[in-house]
Design a protein around this motif. Structure first.
Motif, PDB file in Angstrom:
ATOM      1  N   GLY B 283       0.700  -1.136  -0.204  1.00 55.31           N
ATOM      2  CA  GLY B 283      -0.171  -0.042  -0.048  1.00 55.31           C
ATOM      3  C   GLY B 283       0.879   1.191  -0.052  1.00 55.31           C
ATOM      4  N   ILE B 284       1.899   1.166   0.542  1.00 58.50           N
ATOM      5  CA  ILE B 284       2.736   2.237   0.685  1.00 58.50           C
ATOM      6  C   ILE B 284       3.627   3.181  -0.698  1.00 58.50           C
ATOM      7  CG2 ILE B 284       4.603   3.131   2.010  1.00 58.50           C
ATOM      8  CD1 ILE B 284       2.509   3.747   3.750  1.00 58.50           C
ATOM      9  N   GLN B 285       3.881   1.687  -0.816  1.00 53.04           N
ATOM     10  CA  GLN B 285       5.076   1.953  -2.120  1.00 53.04           C
ATOM     11  C   GLN B 285       4.122   1.923  -3.404  1.00 53.04           C
ATOM     12  OE1 GLN B 285       5.327  -0.583  -0.069  1.00 53.04           O
ATOM     13  NE2 GLN B 285       6.559  -1.407  -0.787  1.00 53.04           N
ATOM     14  N   ASN B 286       2.233   1.766  -3.181  1.00 50.69           N
ATOM     15  CA  ASN B 286       1.193   2.660  -4.293  1.00 50.69           C
ATOM     16  C   ASN B 286       0.868   3.631  -4.164  1.00 50.69           C
ATOM     17  OD1 ASN B 286       1.217  -0.286  -4.748  1.00 50.69           O
ATOM     18  ND2 ASN B 286      -0.606  -0.889  -4.186  1.00 50.69           N
ATOM     19  N   MET B 287       1.432   4.133  -2.860  1.00 51.89           N
ATOM     20  CA  MET B 287       1.438   5.969  -2.821  1.00 51.89           C
ATOM     21  C   MET B 287       1.579   6.560  -3.403  1.00 51.89           C
ATOM     22  SD  MET B 287      -1.331   5.914  -0.858  1.00 51.89           S
ATOM     23  CE  MET B 287      -1.497   8.208  -0.729  1.00 51.89           C
ATOM     24  N   PHE B 288       3.140   5.907  -3.382  1.00 49.61           N
ATOM     25  CA  PHE B 288       4.540   6.707  -3.329  1.00 49.61           C
ATOM     26  C   PHE B 288       4.262   7.144  -5.295  1.00 49.61           C
ATOM     27  CE2 PHE B 288       5.923   6.567   0.368  1.00 49.61           C
ATOM     28  CZ  PHE B 288       7.419   7.720   0.678  1.00 49.61           C
ATOM     29  N   VAL B 289       3.605   5.974  -5.655  1.00 51.22           N
ATOM     30  CA  VAL B 289       3.402   6.275  -6.930  1.00 51.22           C
ATOM     31  C   VAL B 289       3.013   7.795  -7.151  1.00 51.22           C
ATOM     32  CG1 VAL B 289       2.507   5.561  -9.641  1.00 51.22           C
ATOM     33  CG2 VAL B 289       3.414   3.924  -7.882  1.00 51.22           C
ATOM     34  N   MET B 290       1.631   8.089  -6.612  1.00 53.78           N
ATOM     35  CA  MET B 290       1.562   9.646  -7.096  1.00 53.78           C
ATOM     36  C   MET B 290       1.548  10.396  -5.950  1.00 53.78           C
ATOM     37  SD  MET B 290      -2.578   8.203  -5.900  1.00 53.78           S
ATOM     38  CE  MET B 290      -2.072   6.276  -4.475  1.00 53.78           C
ATOM     39  N   MET B 291       3.027   9.931  -5.714  1.00 49.32           N
ATOM     40  CA  MET B 291       3.174  11.174  -4.177  1.00 49.32           C
ATOM     41  C   MET B 291       3.392  12.419  -4.905  1.00 49.32           C
ATOM     42  SD  MET B 291       2.746  11.166  -1.428  1.00 49.32           S
ATOM     43  CE  MET B 291       3.551   9.921   0.295  1.00 49.32           C
ATOM     44  N   ASN B 292       4.475  12.537  -5.893  1.00 52.73           N
ATOM     45  CA  ASN B 292       5.078  13.670  -6.966  1.00 52.73           C
ATOM     46  C   ASN B 292       3.824  14.217  -7.284  1.00 52.73           C
ATOM     47  OD1 ASN B 292       8.032  12.969  -6.141  1.00 52.73           O
ATOM     48  ND2 ASN B 292       7.789  11.684  -8.620  1.00 52.73           N
ATOM     49  N   ALA B 293       3.249  13.728  -8.279  1.00 49.32           N
ATOM     50  CA  ALA B 293       1.802  15.210  -8.835  1.00 49.32           C
ATOM     51  C   ALA B 293       0.734  15.239  -7.513  1.00 49.32           C
ATOM     52  CB  ALA B 293       0.784  13.501  -9.339  1.00 49.32           C
TER      53      ALA B 293
END
Lengths: 589, 589
Positions: B283-293
């Motif tokens: 879940g955390i890694q998945n979150m990071f995908v959209m973190m930049n945006a």
């Protein structure tokens, strides 16, 4: 919910160990102001303020002052709290004994104002505004006016206002348009609208004494045609009892960002009866007499709110668990540590402490010079202290109120999302503190006062004397103080260079110093705090106990992490005003 | 009352003349994104946003979102404005064509988000939060999930949320306690409480798609045991129609400092039906995908509010009369001049302009790199742009949101007392903008991301590449650009020295860089803005018209008055962490 506990230990440290308030007992008027008395006053004031006024800070913000049919209702609890505050004699603490004051030093009243502002900034404005009225009448009133008003202002059963601002006259009081028409009985009829009148109307006192700036018919244009009038809400009968209601009415109260518990009034004067205070057309000069005290008081408001933010942030950082130290791997335990383990949280807390406690030393020392300037038997001492007060007043007002906003913002940041919601009271500090940067002369105007007037006063002696005092403190410091003396020497040197540049620049282009004034005042404030932190470090050095060790740690932080800001400001100041003034207005869109 | 006009001319300047957005047409996906199309989109978006959404900023603040029986009502006008905003396709501007988006560049959506945030920051969060849900499902959802949700999120008839924070899990998501229990049909039952959920419940869309972080039974402790689930407010029938109400309820909405029009919800999940998104425990890694945006978007919120403050302050300074130039004696005329004649007012206005317009260049350029990193055919270009986005994301998020607060504060200050009352809308900017420094990773965490991760990523290549780009821009500048190149060369040199020191410090003491992270990020942001102002000055140089002359004047101001701040920060960064970390907790009281 945020809490507030008056920082009595720190106040006593500043009063007794930094500025040696005990030396004031050498002045006859203050011979009773011994360390015991001062401790007793602080303890009593703290107890009452914390327990009865501080607890109304958030409810007062939520409820606000309200207006109905010209009557203003203050938030629940304010009336009772004000009554007991006045009864205890706190308003008259530094007022003259002949006018029912207690005749104690102004610096002690300063500490109580610091407490009151931290406990409840909005509440503090109700007794706070009475000071200006008291001082104006003391300096310029007739004997009859003094006898009519001053005891009531000192006892707090009446309160005061300063009615200066109008829709078209804010920073520029020369634009005041309110009229004062002389009557045969020697009174004047006042006609006009004033705005932003703090405590203009409320339910805390039996009478409200407005000091109003207005123009008589045929008076010169600009600030040289403005006179000061005393306009009581209820006229006063010959026997001193309250007479008929005067035509000074609150037409509206402003919706503001903060200080909701304080009523900020639009006041309509419709042929209200008023009486000249001081000479005709000298209203602005009369105002200036009390300006230093009023500006110092606003600085204390910033200080109080900064203290409130700092206390709560420290408590929260020691309780709130989130994350772990960088040096501990998650695998060792998944439990969180309190956030005070994080370097950036510590950076924020130390910044808050160093600025707040540093400003306390600066403000109280300036306040002690007020006492000396007014009461010392030696004229040379009085003059030197007067010069110091003149120099430091704009610095105290603007630097400390900027600190109020910065520290309040850090307080929100330490709490994270919990700081942004109303529940914890931290966002209120930001909302309350911003006004301190604006009223009683915006911080831009304070900076102009510093560079435009104070640097050149007495043939430019004011900064020279202050810098000499800093150098003397540096010279007498031992080698173990190098952690402060080295950065402070460097910062002072930058400030001296910049000061010389500024003074010279005025010969060529007045705009150079004006464009740099705010940045210069920041430098001045930082170096001043460096000076006081050096004094604090000297006192604390070698002493045992966490309090003194904490002072040394905070002094070290200030010198290491905050004082070097001056080196980013110096080149900015000395870059002059061309980049600011040359572009035509049409380029600024 | 404050107004807002989307700064289309400045946006087009940045897009066309600074970052050459037209070059994106070389990428097949964007071949239609010509300058004409972009101009058309900006003009249309500005018209709709300014006229239908910007006008609701102050009324939305005054009314706020309200909760009744679990239903949230948004402020009057939001529902209609949202419907027409969604209908016009703005939400799907940069979304995929196969999911009913328009397939235009992200950088164009960035400009529209900038507009929307300036027009009405609270409103902007309703469509804004859908982006994260869309991106998460795009990256990690099953084909069925994509087909179920993505078109609705793109069209805006459904909206999204990100349900991360819990009372005990804010910055530290490893503490998430919400449970997800697997069911025989492959779904999960979600049980737990989430707080600070932006747009968690509202009346603008037919459905709300919650992305929830939760733990399955027996999952590892810490962040490695957290999974992501999609939990729709209304379950979706096989045919895509809305089914029964899911057990995801808004229990409360927070009373906040600002963004009152946005509902910030306490969400209770009581055995709500959810579906795993992506792999278990990722879940955390998945979150990071959209973190930049998401972080860039928050930067744009700060930018938008800064723009709003700047526009209004400039207008006010040209209308409000008060005082006179220093060079004119009162006696020549007692009339007041507009306050824009005062050096300190000009200093404030130029500070606001230089920071706001500088941040716009930085944000849009970073957004263009997002487009390149995702779509360019050349892998090397994609990688280089990805690196740039990684480096600049924390800078854009933290620096621009700090600018938002600073510029909002200056906006209040320019208005004086009139800035502190609600009537003129300037205090709202301060209240709204503070949250941007906190959510989506506090600015302290952004700074830690910059020094802790980004400086060392790719063997430390990220800052090296960026500094090389700045140097190349410096090297190609003509001598007449010296007013920027000289201060920028000096500032870059300071930043390089400090960067080298920081990287080395990590070998010895991780706390050194952590204690300095916020100050370092400030330096990085200032040098970045210096770089963009150099590019702007080059473009404007020799061109006619007030717009370009204004750019040159603002570049000069930035280089002269703001960029030198780095020299006050450099020694602070390199002073290490001893003064921060050595004192024991008991000394911090």
């Amino acid at each position: 919910m945020a809490t507030y506990k008056s920082p009595v230990q720190d106040m006593e440290f500043v009063l007794n160990e930094i500025i040696n308030v005990g030396s004031l007992t050498e002045i006859e008027k203050f011979e009773d102001a011994t360390e015991d008395i001062i401790t007793g006053v602080l303890d009593e004031a703290a107890k009452q303020i914390d327990n009865t006024i501080g607890v109304l800070n958030e409810s007062g913000d939520a409820e606000g002052a309200s207006l109905n049919n010209g009557e203003v209702t203050t938030p629940e609890g304010f009336k009772e709290a004000y009554a007991s505050y006045a009864e205890s004699g706190w308003i008259g603490l530094d007022k003259d004994i002949e006018f029912d004051g207690q005749g104690l030093p102004y610096v002690l009243a300063t500490a109580v104002t610091d407490m009151l502002s931290g406990a409840n900034a909005a509440f503090s404005l109700y007794p706070g505004l009475s000071n200006g009225a008291y001082e104006a009448l003391k300096a310029h009133g007739t004997q009859a006016q003094k006898e009519t008003y001053m005891s009531h202002l000192s006892l707090g059963d009446w309160s005061g206002t300063m009615c200066l601002t109008e829709p078209g006259a804010g920073s520029d009081l020369g634009q005041v348009r309110t009229k004062a028409v002389p009557q045969e009985d020697g009174s004047y009829l006042i006609e006009g609208n004033k705005i932003f009148i703090t405590a203009g109307e409320h339910d805390l006192t039996d009478n409200i004494i407005h000091l109003v700036l207005a123009r008589t018919p045929g008076a010169p244009e600009g600030i040289r045609g403005i006179s000061m009038f005393v306009v009581p809400k209820f006229l006063i009968n010959e026997d001193g009892s309250l007479g008929e209601r005067n035509a000074a009415e609150c037409a509206n109260i402003e919706e503001k960002m903060g200080i909701h518990g304080s009523s900020t009034c639009v006041m309509n004067f419709t042929d209200a009866k008023g009486y000249l205070v001081g000479e005709l057309n000298k209203g602005i000069q009369n105002m200036f007499v009390m300006m230093n005290a009023a500006r110092l008081m606003v600085g204390l408001q910033g200080l109080g709110v900064a203290e409130r933010a700092t206390q709560n942030a420290i408590t929260y950082a020691k309780e709130r668990k989130q994350g772990r130290p960088l040096t501990r791997k998650a695998e060792s335990s998944f439990d969180s540590d309190t956030i005070i383990v994080h370097p950036d949280v510590r950076r924020m807390l130390f910044t808050m402490k160093a600025l707040t406690e540093g400003c306390r030393m600066m403000a109280y020392d300036t306040a002690k010079h007020v006492d000396l300037s007014e009461n010392h038997p030696d004229e040379a001492v009085r003059n030197a202290s007067k010069a110091r007060v003149d120099l430091m007043t704009p610095v105290c007002k603007a630097f400390i109120t900027d600190v109020g906003v910065e520290v309040s913002g850090l307080g929100v940041q330490v709490y994270g999302g919990h700081g942004y919601i109303k529940e914890h009271g931290m966002e209120q500090n930001m909302r309350d503190s911003k006004i301190f940067c604006i009223y009683e002369g915006t911080n831009g105007i304070q900076a102009m006062d510093l560079v435009g007037r104070k640097l050149s006063m007495n043939d430019g002696q004011l900064p020279i004397d202050f810098f000499a005092e800093v150098k003397s403190e540096l010279a007498s410091a031992s080698a173990e103080m190098a952690f402060v003396t080295q950065p402070l020497t460097s910062a002072l040197s930058a400030l001296e260079e910049v000061t010389a540049w500024l003074i010279k620049s005025k010969e060529e282009d007045l705009n150079d110093s004006a464009a740099a004034a705010v940045d210069y005042l920041q430098m001045f404030g930082l170096v001043s705090l460096g000076y006081y932190w050096l004094r604090a470090a000297k006192v604390a050095s070698g002493k045992e106990g966490v309090f003194y060790q904490g002072k040394l740690a905070t002094a070290n932080f200030f010198a290491t992490k905050l004082l070097p800001r001056v080196h980013g400001l110096a080149p900015v100041v000395m870059s002059g005003s061309r980049c600011v003034m040359e572009p035509s207005e049409e380029l600024i869109v």
